[in-house]
Scaffold this active site. Structure first.
Site, PDB file in Angstrom:
ATOM      1  CG  ASN A 586      -1.580   1.166   1.382  1.00 40.67           C
ATOM      2  OD1 ASN A 586      -1.508   2.235   1.132  1.00 40.67           O
ATOM      3  ND2 ASN A 586      -2.868   1.154   1.738  1.00 40.67           N
ATOM      4  N   PRO A 587       1.002   1.910  -1.018  1.00 37.50           N
ATOM      5  CG  PRO A 587       0.899   2.509  -3.295  1.00 37.50           C
ATOM      6  CD  PRO A 587       0.236   1.675  -2.411  1.00 37.50           C
ATOM      7  CE  LYS A 588      -3.720   7.882   0.683  1.00 36.05           C
ATOM      8  NZ  LYS A 588      -4.932   8.079   0.617  1.00 36.05           N
ATOM      9  CD  GLU A 660      12.609  -2.873  12.695  1.00 32.40           C
ATOM     10  OE1 GLU A 660      13.246  -3.121  13.678  1.00 32.40           O
ATOM     11  OE2 GLU A 660      12.008  -4.032  12.067  1.00 32.40           O
TER      12      GLU A 660
END
Ligand code: MOS
Length: 694
Positions: A586-588, A660
């Site tokens: 999910n790019p968002k 991370e």
């Protein structure tokens, strides 16, 4: 080869499915679950760093109206296992660090509990304590392994000989301070003892791991502990393991059987009781030929742990695989001190380790007169230098090149301290980033076709603000070949199938793989037109590719830094991260993870430092007045992008972890940019103004 899914929902920038509930305040965090007649706990903490409690006078506390119970080591329920001394709470009069729990008040209101805790009089027999890390300690020791299970030392070739004969060398020592995780939601839980078991509403990165950790401590079968954690306000690793406050809440709940006990650590208490990043002292030696080809890398790390429990951070581990050099050596040495035990903080190991290693690479670039991007490209290994395995998808060079293009690197004058704007010295810097593709065992998912013609997908996964609710829904939709609206995801508790902890950026990899396995089993068993009630479960399958490939994510961090010529004030108006992390679900939410990590890296570079006073053994600046983290005004133009990729060896989604990697290398990029701006090489974090005053 892994049977990869065709992405449809995967890759869409869906809004968070939990966004509305969070914005409207209806998503319950740990302390907000509705329970009947709760009691409130306030702890009593040790005011010495080492010794024994010789007496506790609870009379005044007990006499206060509204106090229900006061527990100390003298009357607390007995625990079953002292294997983990951090969780051996109120079982003896021993004090192992300042701030340790020595008692607790349980009362009708939080205010009464606080007041009564203040009335508890504790008398101590202190012993000499030792809380100060320094490099020339005589008691440094080599742990058996470093977190989670890496060899402590590695040695390949003859580093000393290669360094002695190298045309160009770097030999410097870098330090990073003790740092504390500060998630927005403080560590909190509600514990209830009823029918021979605990119910724990917790703020945790792993409901099942809390259960499996606490069960032996209390001598209970795991099924007797139920953990509920649907929404978590951040963790960064500090909620990746159960801590003493969970045990204390459960002890209290047993003492007042039948009524739930609410316990939230205060911000100040978190500085003693929720883990921290160890300070590090790192010597990095690099040897290279005149063209910058590395002949030797040595990375020797000194860090701390507690005397009562060992946590050995894997600081030099990324150096083992980062660049090609025929002679390589890494070591880790620990001092066991009278301090709280260190623990996970976003990219433990990589974050401090890559600070030192990537600043050293910048120093080598300067020493060789080579562009720092070109230097890294020249030392790109074809295969993992440590294991010899091929990379599943190393595209560090692509990240560096794409970053250079977007950041305008070609316009950079390589000379330091030559650019000034309105009294500010201006510089730019770069550093590499990496993070391993971890897989943790044990996840399982079930899928049931409901009467509402939606698929109920169940797994005990955690969403600590990362976007798990949304990303797993997208994965389930593609795995079942249905729209996202047809998925009803259930996560966040031990009533759901077993899930591994949200740690090591492994969540989506493990939970997604389990969901895909369950979806495929569901389709095999029930076809494309199931009946209501059809249900199947599957375990996360083994990934044989993980034995054949070296699976890591990579990135390139760029920073522009302004240092005021007169005051040394340092600002970071611009940062860019370019990442190679497999397919992005999910790019968002992914972008939010990347820029969140970079923000935390900026915070590490400029602000964060826990100041431990060795005379008393506690962190002095244990609040947001003294422990600085960035606010909006500290963050300039921050951008994160990624290469369009799919990792065919990591999992059926083609993804790798992203939680991370955003922090790794960010502080080094800023330190390198600060050198470029000023000509002053600061090797000790954080980069405060005083360090730039000549
Ligand atoms: Mo992250 S420090 O692995 O929870």
């Amino acid at each position: 080869m892994i049977d990869l899914m065709e992405p449809h929902a995967i890759g869409l920038p869906l809004d968070r499915l939990d966004g509305r509930a969070k914005l409207t305040g209806t998503a319950p965090y740990a302390l907000e679950h509705r329970v009947t007649q709760p009691l409130y706990l306030h702890p009593v903490q040790a005011t010495i760093a080492r010794g024994r409690v010789t007496a506790i006078d609870c009379a005044a506390a007990k006499a206060l109206a509204g106090v229900v119970a006061v527990i100390t080591h003298e009357n607390a329920p007995r625990l079953a296992s002292d294997e983990d001394k951090e969780l051996w709470v109120l079982q003896s009069n021993e004090v192992r660090f300042r701030g340790q729990f020595v008692g607790a008040v349980i009362a009708e209101t939080p205010e009464i509990a606080l007041e009564a805790a203040d009335l508890v009089r504790v008398t101590y027999a202190p012993q000499p304590h030792d809380s100060e890390l320094h490099a020339d300690r005589q008691d440094l020791y080599a742990p058996e392994q470093v977190n989670p299970d890496y060899p402590t030392d590695t040695n390949e070739g003859d580093v000393e000989a290669a360094l002695a004969s190298a045309a160009v060398t770097v030999d410097e020592t870098y330090t990073t301070p003790m740092e504390h995780n500060n998630p927005m939601e403080m560590h909190a839980c509600i514990a209830l003892w009823a029918n021979g078991g605990f119910t724990l509403y917790d703020s945790t990165q792993g409901a099942h791991s809390v259960r499996t950790t606490l069960a032996p401590v209390f001598g209970l079968a795991a099924e007797r502990i139920k953990v509920i954690a649907p929404y978590v306000g951040g963790g960064f690793g500090s909620k990746g393991t159960a801590h003493a406050h969970n045990v204390l809440a459960c002890l209290a709940a047993r003492s007042v059987a039948g009524r739930p006990v609410k316990f939230a650590l205060t911000r100040q208490q978190m500085f003693a009781l929720a883990g921290y990043r160890t300070p590090t002292i790192q010597r990095v030696r690099l040897g290279a030929d005149r063209d910058g080809h590395l002949t030797a890398i040595a990375h020797d790390v000194i860090e701390q742990t507690s005397r009562f429990k060992e946590f050995a951070e894997q600081t030099a581990v990324p150096t083992r695989m980062m660049y090609k050099a025929p002679n390589r050596r890494t070591t880790h040495r620990l001092a066991a001190l009278d301090v709280p035990v260190p623990s996970w903080m976003r990219a433990p190991g990589e974050t401090p380790g890559m600070f030192a290693a990537e600043v050293a690479m910048d120093e080598l670039a300067v020493a060789c007169g080579i562009d720092p991007i070109e230097l890294r490209i020249r030392n790109e290994p074809e295969a993992d230098p440590e294991s010899g395995r091929p990379w599943s998808g190393r595209n560090l060079v692509g990240c560096l090149r794409e970053g250079a293009r977007r950041f305008g690197w070609a316009r950079r004058d390589p000379r330091p301290a030559v650019r000034q704007q309105d009294g500010w010295l201006v510089g730019t810097g770069v550093a590499s980033s990496t993070y391993p593709g971890y897989t943790l065992p044990g996840s399982r998912a079930t899928i049931r076709y409901g009467e509402d013609q939606r698929y109920v997908v169940r797994i005990g996964a955690a969403d600590i603000g990362t976007g798990t609710w949304t990303a797993l829904t997208q994965i389930a939709a593609d795995a079942l070949g249905c729209p996202v609206e047809a998925i009803r995801l259930e996560i966040g508790g031990t009533d759901l199938p077993m899930a591994s902890v949200e740690g090591g950026s492994s969540g989506i990899n493990c939970w997604g793989s389990a969901i895909v396995a369950a979806a495929r089993a569901f389709r095999d068993a029930h076809g494309a037109d199931p009946a209501a009630g059809d249900e199947i479960g599957a375990d996360m399958p083994e990934n044989p590719e993980a034995e054949r490939f070296s699976i890591h994510s990579f990135g390139a961090q760029f920073a522009e830094v302004h240092v005021h010529a007169d005051t040394g004030e340092i600002r970071v108006p611009r940062m860019l991260g370019v990442f190679s992390a497999g397919r992005i679900i999910n790019p968002k939410t992914a972008r939010s993870q990347f820029i969140g990590g970079m923000t935390m890296g900026l915070s590490m570079a400029l602000h964060e430092a826990s100041i431990l006073d060795p005379r008393f053994g506690h962190v002095v600046n244990h609040d947001f007045a003294g422990y600085h983290i960035p606010v909006n005004a500290d963050i300039g133009a921050l951008d994160a992008v990624w290469l369009d990729e799919c990792d065919p060896h990591s999992n059926p989604m083609g993804s790798r972890g992203i939680g991370e990697i955003g922090i790794v290398g960010a502080a080094a990029a800023i330190a390198n940019a600060a050198f470029h701006a000023t000509g002053i090489r600061v090797r000790n974090l954080p980069l405060t103004a005083d360090k730039f005053l000549r």
